[in-house]
Design a protein around this motif. Structure first.
Motif, mmCIF file in Angstrom:
data_model
loop_
_atom_site.group_PDB
_atom_site.id
_atom_site.type_symbol
_atom_site.label_atom_id
_atom_site.label_comp_id
_atom_site.label_asym_id
_atom_site.label_seq_id
_atom_site.Cartn_x
_atom_site.Cartn_y
_atom_site.Cartn_z
ATOM 1 N N SER A 38 0.832 -1.201 0.000
ATOM 2 C CA SER A 38 0.000 0.000 0.000
ATOM 3 C C SER A 38 0.868 1.254 0.000
ATOM 4 O O SER A 38 1.946 1.279 0.582
ATOM 5 C CB SER A 38 -0.918 0.008 1.215
ATOM 6 O OG SER A 38 -0.179 0.263 2.377
ATOM 7 N N THR A 42 -5.682 4.007 5.029
ATOM 8 C CA THR A 42 -7.134 3.931 4.962
ATOM 9 C C THR A 42 -7.630 2.722 5.740
ATOM 10 O O THR A 42 -6.851 1.983 6.333
ATOM 11 C CB THR A 42 -7.608 3.854 3.498
ATOM 12 O OG1 THR A 42 -9.027 3.971 3.470
ATOM 13 C CG2 THR A 42 -7.207 2.550 2.860
ATOM 14 N N ILE A 44 -9.738 -0.794 5.003
ATOM 15 C CA ILE A 44 -10.189 -1.677 3.927
ATOM 16 C C ILE A 44 -11.198 -2.646 4.516
ATOM 17 O O ILE A 44 -10.916 -3.303 5.523
ATOM 18 C CB ILE A 44 -8.998 -2.429 3.292
ATOM 19 C CG1 ILE A 44 -8.103 -1.446 2.558
ATOM 20 C CG2 ILE A 44 -9.491 -3.496 2.343
ATOM 21 C CD1 ILE A 44 -6.960 -2.070 1.835
ATOM 22 N N THR A 45 -12.357 -2.747 3.901
ATOM 23 C CA THR A 45 -13.421 -3.590 4.433
ATOM 24 C C THR A 45 -13.181 -5.055 4.069
ATOM 25 O O THR A 45 -12.397 -5.374 3.166
ATOM 26 C CB THR A 45 -14.792 -3.158 3.881
ATOM 27 O OG1 THR A 45 -14.822 -3.393 2.477
ATOM 28 C CG2 THR A 45 -15.053 -1.696 4.164
ATOM 29 N N GLN A 48 -13.995 -5.831 0.431
ATOM 30 C CA GLN A 48 -12.957 -5.455 -0.526
ATOM 31 C C GLN A 48 -11.833 -6.478 -0.542
ATOM 32 O O GLN A 48 -11.329 -6.839 -1.610
ATOM 33 C CB GLN A 48 -12.415 -4.065 -0.196
ATOM 34 C CG GLN A 48 -13.407 -2.949 -0.436
ATOM 35 C CD GLN A 48 -12.998 -1.641 0.187
ATOM 36 O OE1 GLN A 48 -12.166 -1.608 1.093
ATOM 37 N NE2 GLN A 48 -13.594 -0.559 -0.276
ATOM 38 N N CYS A 96 -13.552 -3.989 9.244
ATOM 39 C CA CYS A 96 -12.527 -3.392 8.393
ATOM 40 C C CYS A 96 -11.149 -3.569 9.030
ATOM 41 O O CYS A 96 -11.021 -3.845 10.219
ATOM 42 C CB CYS A 96 -12.821 -1.928 8.111
ATOM 43 S SG CYS A 96 -12.701 -0.866 9.528
ATOM 44 N N ASN A 125 -6.987 -3.001 -8.656
ATOM 45 C CA ASN A 125 -8.074 -2.138 -9.135
ATOM 46 C C ASN A 125 -9.298 -2.204 -8.239
ATOM 47 O O ASN A 125 -10.144 -1.319 -8.306
ATOM 48 C CB ASN A 125 -8.458 -2.522 -10.567
ATOM 49 C CG ASN A 125 -7.373 -2.154 -11.554
ATOM 50 O OD1 ASN A 125 -6.633 -1.210 -11.337
ATOM 51 N ND2 ASN A 125 -7.256 -2.908 -12.620
ATOM 52 N N LYS A 126 -9.403 -3.219 -7.427
ATOM 53 C CA LYS A 126 -10.554 -3.363 -6.531
ATOM 54 C C LYS A 126 -10.362 -2.601 -5.214
ATOM 55 O O LYS A 126 -11.287 -2.509 -4.416
ATOM 56 C CB LYS A 126 -10.787 -4.840 -6.189
ATOM 57 C CG LYS A 126 -10.884 -5.754 -7.363
ATOM 58 C CD LYS A 126 -12.265 -5.758 -7.904
ATOM 59 C CE LYS A 126 -12.385 -6.756 -9.048
ATOM 60 N NZ LYS A 126 -13.604 -6.567 -9.786
ATOM 61 N N LEU A 127 -9.169 -2.096 -4.961
ATOM 62 C CA LEU A 127 -8.873 -1.448 -3.682
ATOM 63 C C LEU A 127 -9.029 0.067 -3.776
ATOM 64 O O LEU A 127 -8.802 0.654 -4.832
ATOM 65 C CB LEU A 127 -7.442 -1.797 -3.241
ATOM 66 C CG LEU A 127 -7.205 -3.244 -2.850
ATOM 67 C CD1 LEU A 127 -5.733 -3.489 -2.604
ATOM 68 C CD2 LEU A 127 -8.005 -3.597 -1.621
ATOM 69 N N PRO A 128 -9.373 0.725 -2.646
ATOM 70 C CA PRO A 128 -9.581 2.174 -2.663
ATOM 71 C C PRO A 128 -8.308 3.005 -2.483
ATOM 72 O O PRO A 128 -8.395 4.215 -2.325
ATOM 73 C CB PRO A 128 -10.520 2.380 -1.477
ATOM 74 C CG PRO A 128 -10.144 1.319 -0.522
ATOM 75 C CD PRO A 128 -9.776 0.126 -1.366
ATOM 76 N N ILE A 129 -7.137 2.371 -2.450
ATOM 77 C CA ILE A 129 -5.887 3.110 -2.256
ATOM 78 C C ILE A 129 -4.915 2.794 -3.377
ATOM 79 O O ILE A 129 -5.076 1.803 -4.098
ATOM 80 C CB ILE A 129 -5.214 2.750 -0.901
ATOM 81 C CG1 ILE A 129 -5.011 1.244 -0.778
ATOM 82 C CG2 ILE A 129 -6.006 3.271 0.255
ATOM 83 C CD1 ILE A 129 -4.196 0.840 0.404
ATOM 84 N N LYS A 130 -3.893 3.625 -3.512
ATOM 85 C CA LYS A 130 -2.840 3.363 -4.476
ATOM 86 C C LYS A 130 -1.925 2.286 -3.908
ATOM 87 O O LYS A 130 -1.642 2.258 -2.718
ATOM 88 C CB LYS A 130 -2.047 4.615 -4.762
ATOM 89 C CG LYS A 130 -2.800 5.658 -5.547
ATOM 90 C CD LYS A 130 -1.914 6.833 -5.871
ATOM 91 C CE LYS A 130 -2.673 7.844 -6.693
ATOM 92 N NZ LYS A 130 -1.840 9.012 -7.033
#
Length: 136
Positions: A38, A42, A44-45, A48, A96, A125-130
């Motif tokens: 990561s 953040t 992550i649930t 996800q 989470c 691509n499924k994750l909300p972070i870079k």
């Protein structure tokens, strides 16, 4: 089946905040030869994490070994909509996992580097972070 702890001391926790600090424990590859790291902080649930796991396994056609290094251990509560104030804390909606900068999220071994890299890119691509891909 979604990830969650088998047993906890308390059903509900206070919210708490994530500090934008670097990961000091799980920032290196421990099991696999290639991993997903990561670049942000953040929560992550569990949904996800499960979506990334399924995506990676489908792309690898269930060959090789995938390690998940994050465990959802924080319960997030919410009250139902159209509820008035003062009825107490809501029930647990989902679980989470807190993510710091530099945490290794997933590791893969047992397949070629090219296949593993493609699978991790699809999963990222499924994750909300870079994220970035690291190789041992």
């Amino acid at each position: 089946m979604l990830l969650q702890p088998k047993k906890t001391n308390f059903k509900k926790l206070k919210k708490g905040f994530l500090k934008h600090s670097l990961e000091t424990k799980s920032h290196n590859l421990n099991f696999g030869i290639i991993g997903l790291k990561s670049l942000g902080t953040t929560h992550i649930t569990a949904r996800q994490i499960e979506a990334v796991r399924q995506c990676i396994n489908r792309d690898l056609k269930r060959r090789g070994k995938v390690w998940i290094n994050i465990i959802p251990s924080i319960p997030v509560t919410s009250t139902p909509t159209e509820n008035r104030m003062g009825k107490g804390k809501g029930s647990v909606s989902y679980w989470c996992a807190p993510i710091k900068i530099g945490t290794v999220l997933f590791e893969i071994s047992g397949v070629s580097l090219l296949k593993a890299k493609q699978a991790l890119l699809k999963g990222a691509n499924k994750l909300p972070i870079k994220t970035k891909i690291i190789i041992r």
